[in-house]
Structure formats: structure tokens, C-alpha cells
Design a protein around this motif. Structure first.
Motif, PDB file in Angstrom:
ATOM      1  N   LYS A 372       0.828  -1.196   0.000  1.00  0.00           N
ATOM      2  CA  LYS A 372       0.000   0.000   0.000  1.00  0.00           C
ATOM      3  C   LYS A 372       0.869   1.255   0.000  1.00  0.00           C
ATOM      4  O   LYS A 372       0.506   2.268  -0.597  1.00  0.00           O
ATOM      5  CB  LYS A 372      -0.931  -0.005   1.213  1.00  0.00           C
ATOM      6  CG  LYS A 372      -2.045  -1.047   1.122  1.00  0.00           C
ATOM      7  CD  LYS A 372      -2.928  -1.016   2.346  1.00  0.00           C
ATOM      8  CE  LYS A 372      -4.045  -2.041   2.239  1.00  0.00           C
ATOM      9  NZ  LYS A 372      -4.908  -2.056   3.454  1.00  0.00           N
ATOM     10  N   LEU A 373       2.024   1.188   0.687  1.00  0.00           N
ATOM     11  CA  LEU A 373       2.949   2.317   0.649  1.00  0.00           C
ATOM     12  C   LEU A 373       3.420   2.574  -0.773  1.00  0.00           C
ATOM     13  O   LEU A 373       3.524   3.711  -1.224  1.00  0.00           O
ATOM     14  CB  LEU A 373       4.163   2.039   1.549  1.00  0.00           C
ATOM     15  CG  LEU A 373       3.966   2.170   3.060  1.00  0.00           C
ATOM     16  CD1 LEU A 373       5.232   1.760   3.781  1.00  0.00           C
ATOM     17  CD2 LEU A 373       3.583   3.585   3.420  1.00  0.00           C
ATOM     18  N   ALA A 502      11.613   5.010   4.205  1.00  0.00           N
ATOM     19  CA  ALA A 502      12.074   6.302   4.708  1.00  0.00           C
ATOM     20  C   ALA A 502      11.038   7.390   4.466  1.00  0.00           C
ATOM     21  O   ALA A 502      10.709   8.170   5.367  1.00  0.00           O
ATOM     22  CB  ALA A 502      13.407   6.675   4.045  1.00  0.00           C
ATOM     23  N   GLU A 503      10.511   7.435   3.253  1.00  0.00           N
ATOM     24  CA  GLU A 503       9.531   8.474   2.917  1.00  0.00           C
ATOM     25  C   GLU A 503       8.244   8.320   3.719  1.00  0.00           C
ATOM     26  O   GLU A 503       7.608   9.310   4.093  1.00  0.00           O
ATOM     27  CB  GLU A 503       9.246   8.435   1.418  1.00  0.00           C
ATOM     28  CG  GLU A 503      10.446   8.863   0.568  1.00  0.00           C
ATOM     29  CD  GLU A 503      10.210   8.675  -0.922  1.00  0.00           C
ATOM     30  OE1 GLU A 503       9.177   8.073  -1.278  1.00  0.00           O
ATOM     31  OE2 GLU A 503      11.061   9.112  -1.721  1.00  0.00           O
ATOM     32  N   ALA A 504       7.849   7.063   3.993  1.00  0.00           N
ATOM     33  CA  ALA A 504       6.628   6.828   4.775  1.00  0.00           C
ATOM     34  C   ALA A 504       6.778   7.316   6.211  1.00  0.00           C
ATOM     35  O   ALA A 504       5.787   7.575   6.894  1.00  0.00           O
ATOM     36  CB  ALA A 504       6.274   5.344   4.763  1.00  0.00           C
ATOM     37  N   GLU A 508      14.125  11.428   4.541  1.00  0.00           N
ATOM     38  CA  GLU A 508      14.708  11.627   3.224  1.00  0.00           C
ATOM     39  C   GLU A 508      15.964  10.761   3.111  1.00  0.00           C
ATOM     40  O   GLU A 508      16.734  10.652   4.067  1.00  0.00           O
ATOM     41  CB  GLU A 508      15.074  13.099   3.003  1.00  0.00           C
ATOM     42  CG  GLU A 508      13.881  14.040   3.006  1.00  0.00           C
ATOM     43  CD  GLU A 508      14.301  15.491   2.799  1.00  0.00           C
ATOM     44  OE1 GLU A 508      15.526  15.743   2.698  1.00  0.00           O
ATOM     45  OE2 GLU A 508      13.414  16.367   2.751  1.00  0.00           O
ATOM     46  N   ILE A 509      16.148  10.166   1.948  1.00  0.00           N
ATOM     47  CA  ILE A 509      17.289   9.290   1.750  1.00  0.00           C
ATOM     48  C   ILE A 509      18.063   9.736   0.516  1.00  0.00           C
ATOM     49  O   ILE A 509      17.469  10.131  -0.498  1.00  0.00           O
ATOM     50  CB  ILE A 509      16.821   7.811   1.613  1.00  0.00           C
ATOM     51  CG1 ILE A 509      18.014   6.871   1.594  1.00  0.00           C
ATOM     52  CG2 ILE A 509      15.933   7.619   0.402  1.00  0.00           C
ATOM     53  CD1 ILE A 509      17.617   5.398   1.757  1.00  0.00           C
ATOM     54  N   SER A 510      19.372   9.717   0.610  1.00  0.00           N
ATOM     55  CA  SER A 510      20.228  10.149  -0.496  1.00  0.00           C
ATOM     56  C   SER A 510      21.574   9.447  -0.373  1.00  0.00           C
ATOM     57  O   SER A 510      21.801   8.654   0.563  1.00  0.00           O
ATOM     58  CB  SER A 510      20.408  11.674  -0.475  1.00  0.00           C
ATOM     59  OG  SER A 510      20.997  12.085   0.744  1.00  0.00           O
ATOM     60  N   VAL A 524      17.796  11.032   6.715  1.00  0.00           N
ATOM     61  CA  VAL A 524      17.526  12.138   7.639  1.00  0.00           C
ATOM     62  C   VAL A 524      16.076  12.057   8.112  1.00  0.00           C
ATOM     63  O   VAL A 524      15.150  11.972   7.297  1.00  0.00           O
ATOM     64  CB  VAL A 524      17.786  13.501   6.963  1.00  0.00           C
ATOM     65  CG1 VAL A 524      17.492  14.641   7.935  1.00  0.00           C
ATOM     66  CG2 VAL A 524      19.232  13.585   6.464  1.00  0.00           C
ATOM     67  N   PHE A 525      15.908  12.078   9.452  1.00  0.00           N
ATOM     68  CA  PHE A 525      14.567  12.055  10.045  1.00  0.00           C
ATOM     69  C   PHE A 525      14.375  13.274  10.937  1.00  0.00           C
ATOM     70  O   PHE A 525      15.315  13.725  11.607  1.00  0.00           O
ATOM     71  CB  PHE A 525      14.362  10.797  10.895  1.00  0.00           C
ATOM     72  CG  PHE A 525      14.258   9.528  10.111  1.00  0.00           C
ATOM     73  CD1 PHE A 525      13.116   9.242   9.378  1.00  0.00           C
ATOM     74  CD2 PHE A 525      15.302   8.621  10.102  1.00  0.00           C
ATOM     75  CE1 PHE A 525      13.016   8.077   8.647  1.00  0.00           C
ATOM     76  CE2 PHE A 525      15.204   7.446   9.380  1.00  0.00           C
ATOM     77  CZ  PHE A 525      14.060   7.177   8.648  1.00  0.00           C
TER      78      PHE A 525
END
Length: 529
Positions: A372-373, A502-504, A508-510, A524-525
Motif C-alpha cells: 500500500k505504501l 524512509a519516505e513513509a 529523506e534518503i540520499s 535524515v529524520f
């Protein structure tokens, strides 16, 4: 056409099956702002003996009907005022009381992005206009048989999936209807085209309309303008006023003196004209060009049907996999207590087996959430995550894998560096990223995991570093699905799944990478407010 033709026999069989299936206890809702199409759909559905056929002109009116009546099936157009079919679909799938209702989208929209959007939001069947009675009836049957979110518990799942793959409809051979009151003209055209197409012929406009109204209408019509009783212009107008036949391309066959009639025919919707006496090369070229357009649309329709079917097959495979994996996993968890009494000095290892097994079980039970994500169809409840304990457990579980490749993991994540997230998604994310870092590391090198607290920005950043380099060719697609490089058993799912997780969690991921410095993944959270 040969009466023994397998396509005809198959059509007759479908009709017999359709006539035998009724839905006397069920209600269907037609949602379309085009009255002629609504009437056509209703006339076809009446043959299935529904208890009641309800109608709505747009999505908003449909939602009112859904509140007033217990609807068992929805057949909806896409383009409508006030609320279109896609918005209606989204609204229904978000409503727990309505989400179970199968929805068949009947539309001329073949844009691939739009089709994928409908599939992602849970369309049951997608029927492209133009369509025949049999096509609609078959979609209704399939919609009622579509799998529910429940687990598949029988041994016939694989056979069912295979059956559905084999039953994806194949494009029909191109067919042409020749209409002319002069037998000689029919013979000339027939001899010219018979080697390349399936041909039907008739000498009156009335008969032509009867042929086009059947379940297997022609793909193209060569129509004489001057005929007794019913002219070609009248035939063309009748075809274009019928939603089931309006799509059939009409090429007029006319004398040079009939220019005004040709113009009228083109205004009615004819696609081309051929003048008498005919020139064989011109006839073949005109027919071939229009058949290419017909074939392109047929191919697109087949691709859409395949996309919908593949999505359903994917979901079924997921359910089967979850079911089949549950048994051996349960056996592992059940036998851990017995191992505790038979082994010594292995408490830490048994704890890791127990925790890992339970986490796999949780991951299996939460696969629906991840799916679902992927489709942006659910939200996650965030709680405080102890990153230090989580990463410590993951690193301990990777000891054997690291020793085999002579890789060393060093982590420096203070207990105070916590963030708001979901425990399962965080486990999945860090597990995938650390595993990838270990697999990408050169033998004898280190994997370093650290965290940095930014009090001013109110964020915590986790760094996962290894000495491998991400190839430039996949820099722009590194976090996409099925992207991998250099790993024989790699699936390209790990980093994609990590990005979704990460987005859920509002993260942010890079990454940054080079041959000299290696690769650092950065997540980063936001901190707890």
C-alpha cells in the motif's frame, strides 16, 4: 466465413456461458454522463438478470446512490463532470464500507499513466471502448470472481494463476465487411482482399447493421454509397449513433460523380473514400493504412488487459508466498525452546534466531502495508524509535556474513539519537541498507554506521558508509525498483524498499559516492517536537 471457424465457436460458447449466469440477487450501478452509452450498458446488463440496475451521471451522484442502496458492482466511465471515474474509484477504495465493491472502468482512455493510476488505486477490470456485448459480460463475470484480500489457502492457487495467464485475450484477426448491392463489385473487392483479411459481404444496409451488431463486429467496413432502400449514408449514420459500432472505421466506395455524398459521409464520421472504378493498389494501400490504426488500438487494449491481470497475479503470488512461508517459519519458532535445552553457550545466537524469526513473521504480516505504501494508499502511525538498539541487533545478526567476506562493521549511534518512525519499516529500511553496504564492500574493508544530531534543524542523520562505488550509470535510478549492479543474486528491491520506508516515516534518503571515498548512504529524520 466458415461456420466451423474456432473464433465463432468460441464466441458461441461464451454466449452460452453468459446466458447461463444470472445475478438475480445483486444490484449494479452504471455511472456515465452519456445517455446513449448508459442505455447500451443497461441493455446488455439486463440479459444477466440483475435485481436492479441503478444509474448515475457522475461520481458525486454515484456516491449518493451508494449510500442509499447496497450496490454489488459498479460500471463507470472515466471522463465525467463534477467527479470523474478515477476520483470515484479513489473515494470508494478509501471507504471501508465500500472498498470491497468491484469496479469496472469502461472508457476510451488508453493513456498508459492513467491506466496505471487506475490499477494502483484498485480498479477491478478496465474495459476499453469500443467493446462488444461479450466483452462487457465477460468483464462482469471476472469482476465478481476477482480475488478478495483474504489469504489463498488451497493448493489450486498456481493452477488458477496459470489459467488466468492463458486466458488473457489475444487480438482477433483483422476482418472487413464489404457492403454493395452489386454482386460484381463485391466479387472484385473480395478477390482483391481475400488473401490478407477475413471477409464478410452483404448487399443491403439493413443486413450490414445486423452483422455489425453481433458480438464479433468487423474491424473495417467498405461501404457503397448508392444502394436501394437504405443508402450508405444512412448506414454510416446509424453505425455512428450506436455506442457499440461507432468505432468501426468506414471507407466509402463511390463514383466520381458522388463528391457531395462523400463529403456528407466524411462529416458523419467516415474515415476515407475510394472512387469507382477502383485501382487495386490504392484500395490495398488505403485498407492497409487504416488497419494499422485498428491493430494499434487492439494491441493497446491487450496490453491494458495484461497490465490489470499481471497486477492481480502479483497480488495472488504474494498471498501464496506468505501462506507457503508461514509453515516452515512457524516450525522454526516452535522448536527454539527445545533447542535451548540441548545447547550450551549459544544463548545470544538463539536469541538472534528467535528475534529474526519473529521479525520475519511480522514483515510477512505487514507486506500488505508495504504494498500500500508503494501505491500511496496508506499512512503510518509514528512512534519513538530506539535506533541504537535496532542497529546493534542488525549488526549482530550480520556477524556470520561479515566474517565470511572478511568485512568489519563499526557503528557509533548514541542511545539519545532517536526519531519518530515505525518499528517494522525502520527494521526493513536499515536491514536492507546495511546488507547492501556489506555486499558492496571490498573484502577486508569496513562498513561504518554513524548518526549526527542537528539541534538547529531538529533532525537526526544516519550515515552508512562502505568503500564500494555506485556506478555512474545507475546514479539517477539508484533508488528505483529493480535497479542493481554487480550482484548475481541482487533483485534491485532493497534500496527501493528502503526509500519507500524512509519516505513513509517523513524521512529523506540520499547518497554520495566516488571511487576514492566509497559510498555513504544518508537518511535524515525529523526529531520529536
Amino acid at each position: 466465413m466458415d461456420a466451423e471457424d474456432p473464433l465463432i465457436m468460441n464466441s458461441l460458447l461464451i454466449n452460452q456461458q453468459s446466458n447461463g449466469a444470472t445475478y438475480a440477487s445483486k444490484r449494479v450501478l452504471i455511472v456515465d454522463d452519456f445517455e446513449s452509452m448508459t442505455q447500451t450498458l443497461a441493455a446488455i446488463l439486463e440479459t444477466l438478470k440483475f435485481k436492479k440496475i441503478h444509474r448515475a451521471k457522475d461520481g458525486r451522484e454515484a456516491l449518493i446512490k451508494l449510500k442509499d442502496y447496497k450496490i454489488d458492482l459498479i460500471i463507470s466511465d472515466w471522463n465525467m463532470p463534477k467527479m470523474d471515474g478515477l476520483e470515484l474509484l479513489k473515494t470508494i477504495r478509501r471507504d471501508e464500507d465500500l472498498a470491497h465493491i468491484p469496479l469496472v472502468m469502461v472508457t476510451g482512455n488508453i493513456d498508459q499513466d492513467d491506466v496505471m493510476s487506475a490499477i494502483r488505486h484498485g480498479v477491478t477490470e478496465y474495459l476499453v471502448k469500443p467493446f462488444s456485448r461479450t466483452m462487457l459480460i465477460n468483464r462482469v463475470h471476472k469482476a465478481f470472481k476477482a480475488p478478495t484480500p483474504q489469504l489463498i489457502k488451497d493448493d489450486n492457487g498456481s493452477a488458477e494463476i496459470t489459467r488466468r495467464i492463458n486466458n488473457i485475450p489475444k487480438p482477433m484477426p483483422n476482418s472487413i465487411l464489404l457492403v454493395d448491392d452489386e454482386p460484381n463489385n463485391l466479387m472484385v473487392l473480395g478477390e482483391l482482399l481475400k488473401g490478407d483479411y477475413k471477409l464478410q459481404a452483404c448487399r443491403t444496409g439493413k443486413k450490414a447493421l445486423e452483422i455489425c451488431d453481433k458480438d464479433t463486429p468487423p474491424d473495417l467496413i467498405l461501404l457503397d454509397i448508392m444502394m436501394p432502400e437504405m443508402s450508405g449514408l444512412e448506414v454510416c449514420e446509424a453505425l455512428k449513433n450506436n455506442p457499440l459500432t461507432e468505432h468501426i472505421p468506414v471507407i466509402f466506395v463511390s463514383a466520381l460523380s458522388q463528391t457531395d455524398d462523400v463529403l456528407k459521409g466524411l462529416a458523419l464520421g467516415a474515415v476515407d473514400y475510394i472512387t469507382k472504378p477502383i485501382t487495386p493498389e490504392i484500395v490495398k494501400a488505403r485498407v492497409r493504412n487504416h488497419m494499422k490504426i485498428v491493430q494499434q488500438r487492439m494491441t493497446m487494449q491487450l496490453q491494458i488487459e495484461t497490465m490489470v491481470e499481471n497486477t492481480r497475479i502479483r497480488d495472488d503470488i504474494h498471498r501464496m508466498f506468505k501462506h507457503d512461508l508461514s509453515n516452515p517459519l512457524t516450525a522454526i519458532i516452535t522448536n527454539i525452546p527445545a533447542l535451548e535445552g540441548k545447547t550450551k553457550n549459544c544463548e545470544d545466537e538463539l536469541d538472534m534466531v528467535r528475534e529474526s524469526s519473529l521479525m520475519i513473521q511480522k514483515m510477512m504480516n505487514s507486506q500488505e502495508t508495504l504494498m500500500k505504501l508503494e501505491e500511496n494508499k496508506c499512512s503510518v502511525e509514528l512512534k519513538l524509535i530506539d535506533a541504537h538498539s535496532l542497529i546493534k541487533k542488525l549488526c549482530f545478526g550480520l556477524q556470520a556474513k561479515c566474517e565470511k567476506s572478511n568485512i568489519f562493521i563499526h557503528y557509533n549511534v548514541p542511545p539519545a539519537h532517536k526519531f519518530m518512525g515505525d518499528s517494522l519499516l525502520s527494521y526493513t529500511m536499515f536491514s536492507n541498507l546495511i546488507n547492501n553496504a556489506v555486499e558492496a564492500s571490498p573484502p577486508g574493508s569496513n562498513v561504518k554506521i554513524s548518526s549526527i544530531l542537528d539541534a538547529e534543524a531538529r533532525t537526526v542523520r544516519f550515515n552508512i558508509h562502505n568503500m564500494g562505488e555506485i556506478p555512474p550509470s545507475i546514479h539517477s535510478t539508484f533508488f528505483n525498483k529493480f535497479v542493481t549492479d554487480g550482484k548475481v543474486t541482487g533483485t534491485g528491491i532493497g534500496t527501493y524498499s528502503a526509500r519507500l520506508a524512509a519516505e513513509a516515516q517523513n524521512g529523506e534518503i540520499s547518497f554520495k559516492t566516488s571511487y576514492e571515498e566509497g559510498t555513504t548512504l544518508m537518511i535524515v529524520f525529523p526529531l520529536l517536537e
